[in-house]
Design an enzyme around this catalytic site. Structure first.
Site, PDB file in Angstrom:
ATOM      1  N   ARG A  21      11.824  12.972  -3.761  1.00 50.40           N
ATOM      2  CA  ARG A  21      11.564  12.406  -2.439  1.00 50.40           C
ATOM      3  C   ARG A  21      12.806  11.685  -1.961  1.00 50.40           C
ATOM      4  NH1 ARG A  21       7.679   7.357  -0.618  1.00 50.40           N
ATOM      5  NH2 ARG A  21       9.607   6.205  -0.912  1.00 50.40           N
TER       6      ARG A  21
ATOM      7  N   TYR B 172      11.684  -0.421   4.431  1.00 47.04           N
ATOM      8  CA  TYR B 172      10.856  -0.190   3.246  1.00 47.04           C
ATOM      9  C   TYR B 172      11.055   1.240   2.762  1.00 47.04           C
ATOM     10  CZ  TYR B 172       6.755   0.151   0.283  1.00 47.04           C
ATOM     11  OH  TYR B 172       5.917   0.334  -0.775  1.00 47.04           O
TER      12      TYR B 172
ATOM     13  N   ASP C 184       8.920  10.677   3.207  1.00 48.08           N
ATOM     14  CA  ASP C 184       7.791   9.830   3.618  1.00 48.08           C
ATOM     15  C   ASP C 184       8.150   9.123   4.919  1.00 48.08           C
ATOM     16  OD1 ASP C 184       5.628   8.133   3.798  1.00 48.08           O
ATOM     17  OD2 ASP C 184       5.797   7.343   1.760  1.00 48.08           O
TER      18      ASP C 184
ATOM     19  N   HIS D 298       6.038   7.186   6.516  1.00 49.71           N
ATOM     20  CA  HIS D 298       5.356   5.893   6.421  1.00 49.71           C
ATOM     21  C   HIS D 298       4.681   5.467   7.719  1.00 49.71           C
ATOM     22  CE1 HIS D 298       4.431   2.704   3.633  1.00 49.71           C
ATOM     23  NE2 HIS D 298       5.023   3.454   2.726  1.00 49.71           N
TER      24      HIS D 298
ATOM     25  N   GLU E 149       5.406  13.286   4.846  1.00 45.98           N
ATOM     26  CA  GLU E 149       4.245  12.455   4.484  1.00 45.98           C
ATOM     27  C   GLU E 149       3.960  11.398   5.548  1.00 45.98           C
ATOM     28  OE1 GLU E 149       4.817  10.630   0.689  1.00 45.98           O
ATOM     29  OE2 GLU E 149       3.329   9.082   1.076  1.00 45.98           O
TER      30      GLU E 149
ATOM     31  N   GLU F 140      -2.729   8.317   1.425  1.00 46.39           N
ATOM     32  CA  GLU F 140      -2.690   7.243   0.422  1.00 46.39           C
ATOM     33  C   GLU F 140      -3.465   6.015   0.888  1.00 46.39           C
ATOM     34  OE1 GLU F 140       1.623   6.963   0.215  1.00 46.39           O
ATOM     35  OE2 GLU F 140       1.537   4.985   1.102  1.00 46.39           O
TER      36      GLU F 140
ATOM     37  N   ARG G  45      -3.146  12.956  -0.239  1.00 47.08           N
ATOM     38  CA  ARG G  45      -2.313  11.962  -0.935  1.00 47.08           C
ATOM     39  C   ARG G  45      -3.120  10.901  -1.687  1.00 47.08           C
ATOM     40  NH1 ARG G  45       1.694  10.946  -2.974  1.00 47.08           N
ATOM     41  NH2 ARG G  45       2.631   9.225  -1.840  1.00 47.08           N
TER      42      ARG G  45
ATOM     43  N   ASP H 128       2.555   0.577  -7.903  1.00 45.54           N
ATOM     44  CA  ASP H 128       1.386  -0.299  -7.740  1.00 45.54           C
ATOM     45  C   ASP H 128       0.092   0.406  -8.142  1.00 45.54           C
ATOM     46  OD1 ASP H 128       2.541   0.570  -4.929  1.00 45.54           O
ATOM     47  OD2 ASP H 128       0.382   0.490  -4.639  1.00 45.54           O
TER      48      ASP H 128
ATOM     49  N   GLU I 265       3.105  12.390  -7.483  1.00 44.09           N
ATOM     50  CA  GLU I 265       4.171  11.390  -7.303  1.00 44.09           C
ATOM     51  C   GLU I 265       4.348  10.623  -8.608  1.00 44.09           C
ATOM     52  OE1 GLU I 265       3.293   8.277  -4.478  1.00 44.09           O
ATOM     53  OE2 GLU I 265       5.377   7.645  -4.395  1.00 44.09           O
TER      54      GLU I 265
ATOM     55  N   TRP J 139       4.322   0.764   9.619  1.00 41.43           N
ATOM     56  CA  TRP J 139       5.464   0.901   8.709  1.00 41.43           C
ATOM     57  C   TRP J 139       5.085   1.798   7.536  1.00 41.43           C
ATOM     58  CZ3 TRP J 139       5.196  -0.598   3.601  1.00 41.43           C
ATOM     59  CH2 TRP J 139       4.040  -1.348   3.257  1.00 41.43           C
TER      60      TRP J 139
HETATM   61  C1  GCO Z   1       4.408   6.117  -1.531  1.00 45.81           C
HETATM   62  C2  GCO Z   1       3.980   4.946  -0.763  1.00 45.81           C
HETATM   63  C3  GCO Z   1       4.163   3.606  -1.349  1.00 45.81           C
HETATM   64  C4  GCO Z   1       3.203   2.649  -0.688  1.00 45.81           C
HETATM   65  C5  GCO Z   1       2.774   1.583  -1.606  1.00 45.81           C
HETATM   66  C6  GCO Z   1       1.721   0.708  -0.968  1.00 45.81           C
HETATM   67  O1  GCO Z   1       4.470   7.169  -0.910  1.00 45.81           O
HETATM   68  O2  GCO Z   1       4.618   5.983  -2.712  1.00 45.81           O
HETATM   69  O3  GCO Z   1       4.139   5.049   0.597  1.00 45.81           O
HETATM   70  O4  GCO Z   1       5.451   3.130  -1.283  1.00 45.81           O
HETATM   71  O5  GCO Z   1       3.748   2.078   0.448  1.00 45.81           O
HETATM   72  O6  GCO Z   1       2.299   2.171  -2.765  1.00 45.81           O
HETATM   73  O7  GCO Z   1       1.149  -0.110  -1.904  1.00 45.81           O
HETATM   74 MG    MG Z   2       3.738   7.123   1.039  1.00 45.95          MG
END
Ligand code: GCO
Ligand code: MG
Length: 435
Positions: free
Chosen positions: A151, A163, A243, A245, A269, A295, A316, A349, A372, A435
């Site tokens: 990625r 970010y 990504d 975001h 993504e 996600e 995702r 996380d 991922e 974001w």
């Molecule tokens: C990804 C994500 C992460 C999330 C994060 C939120 O594609 O891995 O976008 O960066 O932002 O896991 O808690």
């Molecule tokens: Mg993501």
């Protein structure tokens, strides 16, 4: 008589070996322990309290083998449907019950899900850089480490920090990581504070997410050039992912998808805010770049139009945030009938327990797409001992019973919870932005 095993205790453990994790630990009357990841980045204590106050008391005495029944009891019984806190809490129960069933029957969870459909899971690593040159250093590092797919995230000229883009790597030393910022100093109120004991009030009062800046026009001008550069460098074979975001409007996302087509992205993504299912219709009309979303979604209903209208290519969702193995399996079966594959969320996380659950599910389903993978900090291994591993460039959950992961609760106690937040985004005029 079918075998019955009873849940005897339910405990919630909050620990922060590098970042905050919430783990549900169920123990049966026979002494079998099952683990479930309940980590909701930046809102961890909400799930911990929800589990402790409202779910754990309902579990004791229940049949640990009745996984579907416990799921329905918690989902329908609460009346309030869906939601990140609710679905993450239910997920942790579900993971722990699959773990217990696997351990009791002495088989890995993927065997309970139908058995392995492949030798291992294709996974992507993360590369980012403030400039295209710094990004290329990171891409080369990931490929040298053996990642088969990468990625790519890059800084935008004129923006100081965004970010997903990290401080630049030295060749060969890379450790790409997406932290939630620890805005509050690590000091505790007293040295033997419990891991989940709240930080002193004055610290909580000063904890704030970092604020970053965003400029869509600058991003849209810059990114296609960077995709061109990286594709030219790595050649046609390497799958590249990106990504967005959630930062674009539908027509902006359509334009980016179209501009990316010559560079053959594996996926684009979260190109628009994920909760707006209808937005994807517009994006789809304009581009053949594959789309990944989900996600931040947490139930099959969030995917109703995305899947039935074939508006995306990859789901995702992770096991952790989507009601567990039981519910994500149903979403992925629905996706399978529509030619859509998995792309489970796997940032740091998602705890090692959640990652193990993703891998068992991914190994078993037919419509696996890609996983991922972002390595946890080494301190995480003082608390968790997983059996997942790399085999010939593919991730494998291992063949230990259950989810194949153990947790050292004494070690967990050495890493107290610390408030940490994901950032927020603002435009140049101060407007809050996705974001
Ligand atoms: C990804 C994500 C992460 C999330 C994060 C939120 O594609 O891995 O976008 O960066 O932002 O896991 O808690
Ligand atoms: Mg993501």
């Amino acid at each position: 008589m079918p075998r019955r095993t009873m849940i005897a205790s339910a405990e919630v453990i909050v620990t922060s070996p590098g970042r905050n994790f919430v783990t549900l630990r169920l123990t049966t009357a026979d002494g079998v322990v099952g683990l479930g990841d309940a980590t909701l980045n930046g809102r961890e204590l909400a799930v911990a309290a929800y589990l402790r106050e409202h779910i754990c008391p309902l579990l004791v005495g229940r049949d640990a083998f009745a996984i579907e029944d416990v799921w329905q009891y918690l989902y329908r019984g609460v009346y309030w449907r869906r939601g990140a806190v609710n679905m993450t809490a239910i997920s942790s129960v579900d993971q722990a019950l699959w773990d217990i069933k696997g351990r009791t029957l002495d088989v890995p969870v993927y065997e309970l899900l139908g058995g392995a459909s492949r030798r291992g899971l294709r996974a992507y690593g993360h590369a980012s850089g403030s400039t295209p040159e710094a990004l290329m250093v990171a891409v080369r590092n990931r490929l040298a480490e053996g990642y088969l797919s990468v990625r790519i995230q890059v800084g935008v000229p004129g923006l100081s920090k965004i970010y997903g883009v990290h401080s630049d790597e030295q060749p060969g030393t890379g450790y790409d990581y997406e932290p939630a910022e620890r805005v509050v100093p690590a000091a505790r109120s007293h040295p033997d504070a419990r891991p989940d004991e709240p930080a002193p009030v004055e610290q909580i009062a000063t904890a704030r997410p970092l604020e970053e800046e965003w400029d869509t026009r600058a991003y849209l001008r810059h990114l296609p050039e960077v995709l061109a550069t990286v594709r030219a460098e790595v050649g046609p074979e390497v799958p590249l992912l990106h990504d967005v975001h959630h930062r674009l409007t539908p027509i902006e996302a359509a334009r980016l998808g179209k501009a990316a087509e010559p560079y053959d992205l594996f996926w684009m993504e979260d190109c628009v805010p994920a909760e707006d299912q209808a937005a994807l219709r517009l994006v789809r009309q304009h581009t053949t770049t594959p789309l990944a979303i989900g996600e931040v979604l947490n139930s099959v209903w969030d995917y109703q139009h995305l899947i039935s209208e074939r508006l995306i290519d990859y789901v995702r969702s992770s096991v952790t945030h989507t009601g567990g193995i039981t519910h994500l399996r149903k979403i992925l079966d629905f996706a399978d009938w529509h030619g859509i594959r998995s792309g489970m969320h796997g940032p740091t996380d998602v705890s090692p327990v959640g990652m193990a659950a993703n891998l068992h599910l991914g190994l078993a389903i037919h419509n696996f797409g890609i996983q991922e993978f972002m390595p946890h900090l080494p301190t995480a291994w003082e608390v968790f001992t997983p059996s997942y591993r790399w085999v010939d460039g593919l991730l494998h959950p291992g063949d230990e019973p259950g989810l194949g992961i153990t947790m050292d609760t004494d070690a967990a106690g050495r890493f107290p919870y610390e408030p940490a937040y994901l950032p927020v985004n603002r435009l140049a005029d101060g407007t809050v932005h996705d974001w």
